[in-house]
Scaffold this motif. Structure first.
Motif, PDB file in Angstrom:
ATOM      1  N   ARG A 113     -16.107  70.365  75.297  1.00 25.17           N
ATOM      2  CA  ARG A 113     -17.287  69.526  75.526  1.00 25.17           C
ATOM      3  C   ARG A 113     -17.386  69.117  76.994  1.00 25.17           C
ATOM      4  O   ARG A 113     -18.469  69.115  77.585  1.00 25.17           O
ATOM      5  CB  ARG A 113     -17.237  68.277  74.640  1.00 25.17           C
ATOM      6  N   ALA A 114     -16.231  68.779  77.592  1.00 22.91           N
ATOM      7  CA  ALA A 114     -16.230  68.323  78.984  1.00 22.91           C
ATOM      8  C   ALA A 114     -16.603  69.444  79.949  1.00 22.91           C
ATOM      9  O   ALA A 114     -17.250  69.195  80.979  1.00 22.91           O
ATOM     10  CB  ALA A 114     -14.854  67.772  79.345  1.00 22.91           C
ATOM     11  N   LEU A 115     -16.222  70.693  79.624  1.00 24.45           N
ATOM     12  CA  LEU A 115     -16.431  71.806  80.548  1.00 24.45           C
ATOM     13  C   LEU A 115     -17.680  72.626  80.234  1.00 24.45           C
ATOM     14  O   LEU A 115     -17.964  73.602  80.944  1.00 24.45           O
ATOM     15  CB  LEU A 115     -15.198  72.727  80.523  1.00 24.45           C
ATOM     16  N   SER A 116     -18.430  72.232  79.199  1.00 19.68           N
ATOM     17  CA  SER A 116     -19.641  72.978  78.841  1.00 19.68           C
ATOM     18  C   SER A 116     -20.728  72.839  79.890  1.00 19.68           C
ATOM     19  O   SER A 116     -21.553  73.747  80.072  1.00 19.68           O
ATOM     20  CB  SER A 116     -20.171  72.506  77.481  1.00 19.68           C
ATOM     21  N   ASP A 117     -20.749  71.713  80.584  1.00 21.97           N
ATOM     22  CA  ASP A 117     -21.698  71.486  81.667  1.00 21.97           C
ATOM     23  C   ASP A 117     -21.202  72.224  82.915  1.00 21.97           C
ATOM     24  O   ASP A 117     -20.109  71.935  83.414  1.00 21.97           O
ATOM     25  CB  ASP A 117     -21.809  69.986  81.946  1.00 21.97           C
ATOM     26  N   PRO A 118     -21.984  73.187  83.435  1.00 23.81           N
ATOM     27  CA  PRO A 118     -21.559  73.952  84.613  1.00 23.81           C
ATOM     28  C   PRO A 118     -21.189  73.074  85.804  1.00 23.81           C
ATOM     29  O   PRO A 118     -20.270  73.397  86.564  1.00 23.81           O
ATOM     30  CB  PRO A 118     -22.782  74.821  84.935  1.00 23.81           C
ATOM     31  N   LYS A 178     -18.380  85.596  84.223  1.00 22.41           N
ATOM     32  CA  LYS A 178     -19.433  84.933  83.433  1.00 22.41           C
ATOM     33  C   LYS A 178     -20.745  84.884  84.204  1.00 22.41           C
ATOM     34  O   LYS A 178     -21.842  85.098  83.617  1.00 22.41           O
ATOM     35  CB  LYS A 178     -18.992  83.504  83.089  1.00 22.41           C
ATOM     36  N   ASP A 179     -20.690  84.641  85.509  1.00 18.27           N
ATOM     37  CA  ASP A 179     -21.908  84.608  86.326  1.00 18.27           C
ATOM     38  C   ASP A 179     -22.598  85.975  86.341  1.00 18.27           C
ATOM     39  O   ASP A 179     -23.836  86.063  86.231  1.00 18.27           O
ATOM     40  CB  ASP A 179     -21.581  84.168  87.758  1.00 18.27           C
ATOM     41  N   VAL A 180     -21.818  87.041  86.480  1.00 16.66           N
ATOM     42  CA  VAL A 180     -22.371  88.403  86.463  1.00 16.66           C
ATOM     43  C   VAL A 180     -22.970  88.705  85.090  1.00 16.66           C
ATOM     44  O   VAL A 180     -24.070  89.274  84.978  1.00 16.66           O
ATOM     45  CB  VAL A 180     -21.274  89.439  86.805  1.00 16.66           C
ATOM     46  N   MET A 181     -22.264  88.294  84.053  1.00 15.61           N
ATOM     47  CA  MET A 181     -22.741  88.521  82.693  1.00 15.61           C
ATOM     48  C   MET A 181     -24.053  87.767  82.434  1.00 15.61           C
ATOM     49  O   MET A 181     -24.979  88.306  81.801  1.00 15.61           O
ATOM     50  CB  MET A 181     -21.666  88.073  81.691  1.00 15.61           C
ATOM     51  N   ASP A 182     -24.148  86.530  82.902  1.00 17.66           N
ATOM     52  CA  ASP A 182     -25.383  85.740  82.735  1.00 17.66           C
ATOM     53  C   ASP A 182     -26.549  86.385  83.482  1.00 17.66           C
ATOM     54  O   ASP A 182     -27.681  86.416  82.971  1.00 17.66           O
ATOM     55  CB  ASP A 182     -25.165  84.314  83.239  1.00 17.66           C
ATOM     56  N   GLY A 200     -15.474  88.180  74.317  1.00 21.15           N
ATOM     57  CA  GLY A 200     -15.098  86.777  74.141  1.00 21.15           C
ATOM     58  C   GLY A 200     -15.713  85.896  75.218  1.00 21.15           C
ATOM     59  O   GLY A 200     -16.111  84.749  74.954  1.00 21.15           O
ATOM     60  N   THR A 201     -15.817  86.425  76.436  1.00 22.72           N
ATOM     61  CA  THR A 201     -16.453  85.681  77.528  1.00 22.72           C
ATOM     62  C   THR A 201     -17.938  85.487  77.243  1.00 22.72           C
ATOM     63  O   THR A 201     -18.496  84.415  77.520  1.00 22.72           O
ATOM     64  CB  THR A 201     -16.265  86.425  78.868  1.00 22.72           C
ATOM     65  N   TYR A 202     -18.542  86.495  76.673  1.00 25.25           N
ATOM     66  CA  TYR A 202     -19.960  86.355  76.316  1.00 25.25           C
ATOM     67  C   TYR A 202     -20.129  85.298  75.225  1.00 25.25           C
ATOM     68  O   TYR A 202     -21.025  84.446  75.298  1.00 25.25           O
ATOM     69  CB  TYR A 202     -20.524  87.692  75.826  1.00 25.25           C
ATOM     70  N   ALA A 224     -17.149  81.543  76.852  1.00 29.85           N
ATOM     71  CA  ALA A 224     -16.352  81.486  78.082  1.00 29.85           C
ATOM     72  C   ALA A 224     -15.735  80.105  78.267  1.00 29.85           C
ATOM     73  O   ALA A 224     -14.627  79.971  78.791  1.00 29.85           O
ATOM     74  CB  ALA A 224     -17.226  81.841  79.283  1.00 29.85           C
ATOM     75  N   VAL A 225     -16.452  79.076  77.808  1.00 26.45           N
ATOM     76  CA  VAL A 225     -15.969  77.707  78.012  1.00 26.45           C
ATOM     77  C   VAL A 225     -14.649  77.463  77.274  1.00 26.45           C
ATOM     78  O   VAL A 225     -13.813  76.667  77.722  1.00 26.45           O
ATOM     79  CB  VAL A 225     -17.041  76.680  77.585  1.00 26.45           C
ATOM     80  N   LYS A 226     -14.435  78.160  76.156  1.00 28.41           N
ATOM     81  CA  LYS A 226     -13.157  78.033  75.446  1.00 28.41           C
ATOM     82  C   LYS A 226     -12.024  78.568  76.315  1.00 28.41           C
ATOM     83  O   LYS A 226     -10.936  77.992  76.362  1.00 28.41           O
ATOM     84  CB  LYS A 226     -13.213  78.787  74.115  1.00 28.41           C
ATOM     85  N   TYR A 227     -12.303  79.669  76.997  1.00 29.00           N
ATOM     86  CA  TYR A 227     -11.313  80.231  77.908  1.00 29.00           C
ATOM     87  C   TYR A 227     -11.036  79.281  79.079  1.00 29.00           C
ATOM     88  O   TYR A 227      -9.886  79.106  79.491  1.00 29.00           O
ATOM     89  CB  TYR A 227     -11.782  81.585  78.445  1.00 29.00           C
TER      90      TYR A 227
END
Length: 343
Positions: A98-103, A180-184, A272-274, A277-280
């Protein structure tokens, strides 16, 4: 007859006078020797006290500067990092996710992690400067003291903790974030709305596949990241996976089984990153806080050792404790308790 006796008594009397004189001279010489020895001992004792006082003052200044850096920088940023990721004792990472979901919070946590790592680096550099005061003081207490070796080992422990953080968690988070940035960006450009869409895209677009593979494999094949990437393989395959990474690191050819394991890990990390990613991120940040705690203990261990040496120098009288016993005492409960207390 009387004259004859008088004649023989003169040498006897003279002999007694000479013996008495020699005894007096001998006593005087012994007295002078003893007095000189006492004066030398007093001078030596005064010099020893003065030397211990100077050494204690040097050590006090060094320990004070390092303690201030430890509390105001190392611990400050370490505790700040825990708050940034909302660290908990739970194993499901929900609070951290939850804490890291916000970029923005993710970026802020990464900055704080860098600050915490840099603080340990600053402590290490300061300790290297102060060691030119510290080592001579230790050596003056015990010639060829193994405490000098222990001090150098503590320096190495701090360096190892710093490098572990720098080459592992900090670098890994940055690489994962880049993936993740490239994937987004690709997802936005090609209207990827699900994992199935991503699978279709990389199956039909070689350029997209190549770009994603480059970023993903950069993580999978890095031996420095093994402590995290091994989580993508089964327990019985972990050693084989590590062996495969070592083979690649030494330009050796992989077996078919190794290649399959690398490919499997690649797919799990990519998709998994897709998916999450925040879990990682949460997993890696938790590892980072553990590594930071190790670095903190290494720093505090040095401070406890220096404090013990300072206590030894400040002791009065002849009844002094063994220096090694004081060092162990200061590291334990009731004193600085380096294993359980943060400060």
């Amino acid at each position: 007859m009387s004259n004859l006796l008088d004649y023989f008594s003169v040498p006897v009397q003279l002999g007694f006078d000479i013996a008495t004189s020699l005894t007096i001279i001998g006593s005087l010489m012994f007295f002078l020797y003893t007095m000189r020895k006492n004066i030398q001992n007093e001078k030596s004792e005064r010099f020893d006290k003065q030397a211990r006082a100077v050494a204690a003052e040097q050590l006090k200044n060094s320990n004070g500067a390092l303690s201030e850096l430890y509390i105001n920088e190392v611990i400050l940023h370490s505790e700040k990092l825990k708050r940034k990721i909302n660290l908990s004792r739970e194993s499901n990472f929900e609070r951290e996710i939850r804490a890291l979901s916000d970029p923005k919070k993710l970026d802020s946590a990464l900055v704080t992690l860098n600050d915490a790592q840099n603080a340990v680096g600053d402590f290490y550099e300061k300790l290297h400067i102060e060691k030119f005061n510290i080592i001579p003081v230790i050596d003056s207490i015990e010639d060829n003291s193994d405490l000098v070796e222990q001090f150098n080992e503590q320096l190495d422990a701090i360096a190892d903790s710093y490098n572990k953080q720098s080459g592992f968690t900090v670098a890994l988070i940055k690489e994962l974030k880049a993936l993740k940035d490239v994937m987004d960006k690709i997802s936005e450009e090609h209207s990827v709305l699900s994992k199935d869409d991503l699978i279709k895209l990389i199956s039909n677009d070689e350029q997209v596949y190549s770009e994603l593979r480059k970023h993903t494999m950069s993580i999978v094949l890095d031996l420095d990241y093994y402590e995290w990437t091994k989580s993508f393989v089964d327990n019985e395959e972990k050693e084989l996976f590590k062996e495969a990474l070592m083979f690649l690191d030494n330009d050796k050819e992989l077996s078919e089984e190794m290649s399959d394991l690398i490919s499997q890990t690649f797919q799990q990390l990519l998709f998994g990153t897709y998916d999450s990613a925040v879990k990682y991120y949460a997993q890696i940040f938790i590892i980072a806080t553990k590594n930071q705690s190790e670095a903190n203990r290494a720093c505090k261990s040095v401070l406890a050792t220096l404090s013990a040496i300072l206590k030894y120098l400040l002791q009065k009288g002849n009844k002094t404790s063994n220096l090694h016993e004081i060092v162990q005492q200061y590291k334990g409960e009731g004193y600085f308790d380096i294993e359980t207390k943060i400060r």
